[in-house]
Design an enzyme around this catalytic site. Sequence first.
Site: not given
Length: 348
Positions: A10, A106, A129-130, A174, A272, A278
């Site tokens: 990514g 990873e 980014i995680d 995730r 809402r 992304h």
Amino acid sequence: MSIGILTSGGDCPGLNAVIRGAVMKGDKIYEQEFAGIRDGWRGLIVDDVFSLPRRRVRGLSKEGGTILGTSRTHPYNGIDGVGGPDAIRAVMERHSMEGIIAIGGEGTLSGAARLAADGLPVVGVPKTIDNDLSGTDYTFGFDTAVSIATESIDRLRTTTEAHHRCMVVEVMGRHVGWIALHAGLASGAHAILIPEVSVTLEQITEWVLLTQARGRAPVVVVSEGFQLKNDKGELEDIAAERGLDAAGRPRLGGIGEALAPLIERSTGIETRAATLGHLQRGGVPTAYDRVLATRFGHAAIDAVMQRKWGQMVALSGIDIVTVPMAEATKELKTVPRKQWDEAAVLFG
């Protein structure tokens, strides 16, 4: 001889700053030449390689994305049965590459570690980014993603307050909830839901109603990988299936849309959902990520020149060090329960 550079997996803000840092220092200090590898491991398999002189990286530190392109091609699975260390070694020899700088998360670095174990000269740079790589305190891209998420939540809060609604904001994550935790704390969210900690709808309802009772419009920040817990303590997958990605993993996204009507039904508050998706990967990197990525690039070319194959550059405190890629990718760096508990004091 030249040094090959690739970006895989990514994308995230800061990739170009790593490329620039490695090429600038490599050219100025070590008088090295560089080869750009297009679209990650795919470029090393199909021989999509080009010259990457210093003039090609000028002004890149502030640019988002990656000039090299990226893909999720696995170095061993390859393309149409072609791949593995022998195929990659042949391309490297064709272009006189004495080493590879692999920039990725990873999955990318696990493949790079395996290649290094098979004798290929590879150095890794952690990117995600995680912020879920255990071998480094922080990865570049994370600070930018948190900043984007925080600004988005701040903007959503104003419209939510105007209509006295509840807003569910879904962010990426995730398996880990670092983005949700940091963006939620920074924006003053009234509940933060992460993959590491499952809670019941009743608990979420309590936080939302407590917030409304204080005259506030509730904001719930949720990681895409969060799972709801039912009264029996069992996990419930309430988000719709979205097929599999190129790596064979279920595509996530939709937990916010699924959670919003449940909250509305249980609280009676109009609710809402907004999925940032992304947006968190795009745009220019923050100053912090530009500096960290540049330092990683400098350290990566140092590691190559010192023949530290199989090593990954990493941040330890304020210092850049090298750690074995195999160790750095052995397990994910998850949010400790203690850190979530500290944040949960502010919920409701």
